[in-house]
Scaffold this motif. Structure first.
Motif, PDB file in Angstrom:
ATOM      1  N   UNK A 213      29.389  76.703  74.953  1.00 21.15           N
ATOM      2  CA  UNK A 213      29.651  76.277  73.582  1.00 21.15           C
ATOM      3  C   UNK A 213      31.047  75.674  73.475  1.00 21.15           C
ATOM      4  N   UNK A 214      31.210  74.732  72.536  1.00 24.91           N
ATOM      5  CA  UNK A 214      32.539  74.151  72.324  1.00 24.91           C
ATOM      6  C   UNK A 214      33.155  74.601  71.007  1.00 24.91           C
ATOM      7  N   UNK A 215      32.622  75.696  70.440  1.00 28.26           N
ATOM      8  CA  UNK A 215      33.134  76.193  69.167  1.00 28.26           C
ATOM      9  C   UNK A 215      34.389  77.054  69.342  1.00 28.26           C
ATOM     10  N   UNK A 216      34.643  77.514  70.560  1.00 26.01           N
ATOM     11  CA  UNK A 216      35.843  78.305  70.835  1.00 26.01           C
ATOM     12  C   UNK A 216      36.613  77.631  71.957  1.00 26.01           C
ATOM     13  N   UNK A 217      37.901  77.444  71.722  1.00 24.81           N
ATOM     14  CA  UNK A 217      38.767  76.834  72.719  1.00 24.81           C
ATOM     15  C   UNK A 217      39.978  77.723  72.936  1.00 24.81           C
ATOM     16  N   UNK A 218      40.496  77.710  74.145  1.00 26.10           N
ATOM     17  CA  UNK A 218      41.717  78.481  74.397  1.00 26.10           C
ATOM     18  C   UNK A 218      42.880  77.941  73.571  1.00 26.10           C
ATOM     19  N   UNK A 219      42.761  76.724  73.068  1.00 21.09           N
ATOM     20  CA  UNK A 219      43.791  76.194  72.176  1.00 21.09           C
ATOM     21  C   UNK A 219      43.829  76.962  70.855  1.00 21.09           C
ATOM     22  N   UNK A 220      42.716  77.655  70.532  1.00 15.49           N
ATOM     23  CA  UNK A 220      42.665  78.458  69.308  1.00 15.49           C
ATOM     24  C   UNK A 220      43.344  79.816  69.479  1.00 15.49           C
ATOM     25  N   UNK A 221      43.637  80.192  70.737  1.00 15.86           N
ATOM     26  CA  UNK A 221      44.127  81.540  71.003  1.00 15.86           C
ATOM     27  C   UNK A 221      45.445  81.868  70.297  1.00 15.86           C
ATOM     28  N   UNK A 222      46.433  80.960  70.265  1.00 15.95           N
ATOM     29  CA  UNK A 222      47.675  81.320  69.560  1.00 15.95           C
ATOM     30  C   UNK A 222      47.446  81.646  68.084  1.00 15.95           C
ATOM     31  N   UNK A 223      46.631  80.851  67.393  1.00 19.64           N
ATOM     32  CA  UNK A 223      46.373  81.139  65.988  1.00 19.64           C
ATOM     33  C   UNK A 223      45.583  82.439  65.832  1.00 19.64           C
ATOM     34  N   UNK A 224      44.627  82.661  66.753  1.00 21.69           N
ATOM     35  CA  UNK A 224      43.843  83.887  66.698  1.00 21.69           C
ATOM     36  C   UNK A 224      44.760  85.100  66.879  1.00 21.69           C
ATOM     37  N   UNK A 225      45.678  85.023  67.811  1.00 21.62           N
ATOM     38  CA  UNK A 225      46.571  86.150  68.076  1.00 21.62           C
ATOM     39  C   UNK A 225      47.593  86.340  66.951  1.00 21.62           C
ATOM     40  N   UNK A 226      47.935  85.278  66.237  1.00 19.04           N
ATOM     41  CA  UNK A 226      48.826  85.414  65.085  1.00 19.04           C
ATOM     42  C   UNK A 226      48.151  86.230  63.983  1.00 19.04           C
ATOM     43  N   UNK A 227      46.881  85.930  63.732  1.00 17.97           N
ATOM     44  CA  UNK A 227      46.139  86.632  62.688  1.00 17.97           C
ATOM     45  C   UNK A 227      45.634  87.989  63.161  1.00 17.97           C
ATOM     46  N   UNK A 228      45.249  88.043  64.447  1.00 14.60           N
ATOM     47  CA  UNK A 228      44.634  89.246  65.018  1.00 14.60           C
ATOM     48  C   UNK A 228      45.335  89.578  66.337  1.00 14.60           C
ATOM     49  N   UNK A 229      46.498  90.206  66.270  1.00 10.30           N
ATOM     50  CA  UNK A 229      47.322  90.412  67.465  1.00 10.30           C
ATOM     51  C   UNK A 229      46.666  91.265  68.543  1.00 10.30           C
ATOM     52  N   UNK A 230      45.615  92.030  68.184  1.00  5.75           N
ATOM     53  CA  UNK A 230      44.950  92.876  69.188  1.00  5.75           C
ATOM     54  C   UNK A 230      43.610  92.286  69.614  1.00  5.75           C
ATOM     55  N   UNK A 231      43.495  90.960  69.510  1.00  2.05           N
ATOM     56  CA  UNK A 231      42.246  90.292  69.886  1.00  2.05           C
ATOM     57  C   UNK A 231      42.121  90.149  71.397  1.00  2.05           C
ATOM     58  N   UNK A 232      40.896  90.386  71.893  1.00  2.00           N
ATOM     59  CA  UNK A 232      40.558  90.194  73.302  1.00  2.00           C
ATOM     60  C   UNK A 232      39.436  89.178  73.382  1.00  2.00           C
ATOM     61  N   UNK A 233      39.593  88.137  74.204  1.00  2.00           N
ATOM     62  CA  UNK A 233      38.583  87.089  74.345  1.00  2.00           C
ATOM     63  C   UNK A 233      37.624  87.422  75.475  1.00  2.00           C
ATOM     64  N   UNK A 234      36.319  87.407  75.160  1.00  2.00           N
ATOM     65  CA  UNK A 234      35.259  87.628  76.142  1.00  2.00           C
ATOM     66  C   UNK A 234      34.359  86.407  76.154  1.00  2.00           C
ATOM     67  N   UNK A 235      34.195  85.771  77.312  1.00  2.00           N
ATOM     68  CA  UNK A 235      33.298  84.628  77.450  1.00  2.00           C
ATOM     69  C   UNK A 235      32.011  85.078  78.126  1.00  2.00           C
ATOM     70  N   UNK A 236      30.874  84.823  77.473  1.00  2.00           N
ATOM     71  CA  UNK A 236      29.565  85.225  78.000  1.00  2.00           C
ATOM     72  C   UNK A 236      28.995  84.076  78.823  1.00  2.00           C
ATOM     73  N   UNK A 237      28.833  84.300  80.105  1.00  5.88           N
ATOM     74  CA  UNK A 237      28.373  83.259  81.018  1.00  5.88           C
ATOM     75  C   UNK A 237      26.951  82.817  80.682  1.00  5.88           C
ATOM     76  N   UNK A 238      26.729  81.519  80.765  1.00  4.16           N
ATOM     77  CA  UNK A 238      25.392  80.960  80.579  1.00  4.16           C
ATOM     78  C   UNK A 238      24.939  80.865  79.143  1.00  4.16           C
ATOM     79  N   UNK A 239      25.795  81.249  78.198  1.00  2.90           N
ATOM     80  CA  UNK A 239      25.395  81.246  76.798  1.00  2.90           C
ATOM     81  C   UNK A 239      25.955  80.041  76.061  1.00  2.90           C
ATOM     82  N   UNK A 240      25.183  79.590  75.064  1.00  2.00           N
ATOM     83  CA  UNK A 240      25.662  78.585  74.141  1.00  2.00           C
ATOM     84  C   UNK A 240      26.188  79.248  72.884  1.00  2.00           C
TER      85      UNK A 240
END
Length: 262
Positions: A213-240
């Motif tokens: 999927x292209x709905x999540x990008x690592x470029x979004x990580x700084x903003x995500x961590x600003x709002x949610x400092x305890x966020x952990x990113x999990x990528x599910x292989x083979x999924x859209x």
């Protein structure tokens, strides 16, 4: 506040609330909810302008989040403890806004294949909404008729089947349950994300992305961590984009692990 419909699954364990994406319904998470029993019970919400919930005159993430928060507070009042909240796509944005505005209601947050990004591309949904709006419901006598009529503009069987769950028989024929007109005119707002004025949610957050999927990008990580400092990113292989339906076992396992942590 907008009147919201929801369905309970299970009656034991910590409460998990599920928020679906555009064109979805609460029952899309039934398989996931049943798999979480008996450790967790679930509340499957039909978001405003979808399913059995009330339509609104405008689309606004803050208003939607406040309505969902009021529904959660009412339905779970007897629990006397915060809930876990899971939101996919558009429902993920509502979940993020809700957690930032009403953190006392939420213990752990799971955001599925969407980020707190503004100006996201929704071109495919423009096409899908135009195709649904173009269907002459006066000529539809069954879902089979509708399916046949939509095969040319929407050739993907899975997507067409997902959309047709929203077609319902009425006394006057068939009608769409979602508020197609509002959703179509609000695609820019749906792709946006509100300014949260420096709010932060300091509880654990699992951010789930589909590998294809292209709905999540690592470029979004700084903003995500600003709002949610305890966020952990999990990528599910083979999924859209529809992680919970494309890779349900992996999704269930991730939820069990994350929500079950002490």
């Amino acid at each position: 506040m907008t009147i919201i419909s929801s369905k309970r699954v299970g009656d034991t364990g910590r409460r998990v609330v599920f928020l679906h994406g555009l064109f979805g319904r609460g029952k899309n998470f039934t398989r996931i909810a049943k798999a979480l029993e008996p450790e967790f019970s679930s509340l499957l919400v039909d978001l405003p302008n979808h399913g059995d919930s009330e339509w609104t005159e405008t689309f606004d993430y803050i208003d939607l989040a406040d309505s969902v928060a009021a529904h959660i507070a009412e339905v779970t009042e007897a629990d006397q403890q915060p809930v876990h909240l899971v939101g996919h796509s558009m429902g993920g944005k509502i979940a993020m806004v809700l957690a930032l505005r009403r953190p006392e209601l939420i213990d752990r947050l799971v955001v599925v294949d969407i980020g707190p990004n503004a100006g996201g591309s929704l071109g495919i949904f423009d096409h899908l909404l135009s195709s649904l709006a173009g269907l002459d419901l006066d000529e539809v006598e069954s879902r089979t008729d509708a399916d046949a009529a939509l095969q040319e503009p929407i050739p993907q069987d899975a997507i067409r089947g997902f959309l047709l769950q929203n077609l319902r028989p009425t006394a006057d024929g068939y009608a769409w349950q979602p508020n197609l007109g509002l959703l179509h005119s609000s695609l820019e707002a749906i792709g946006d994300f509100p300014d949260m004025g420096g709010a932060r949610f300091d509880h654990p957050v699992l951010w789930v992305a589909g590998e294809r999927s292209d709905y999540v990008s690592r470029e979004d990580l700084p903003q995500m961590r600003t709002l949610f400092p305890r966020a952990t990113l999990l990528t599910v292989k083979g999924s859209g984009h529809w992680v919970h339906s494309e890779k349900p076992e992996a999704f269930i396992s991730a939820l069990r692990t994350f929500l079950g942590r002490s």
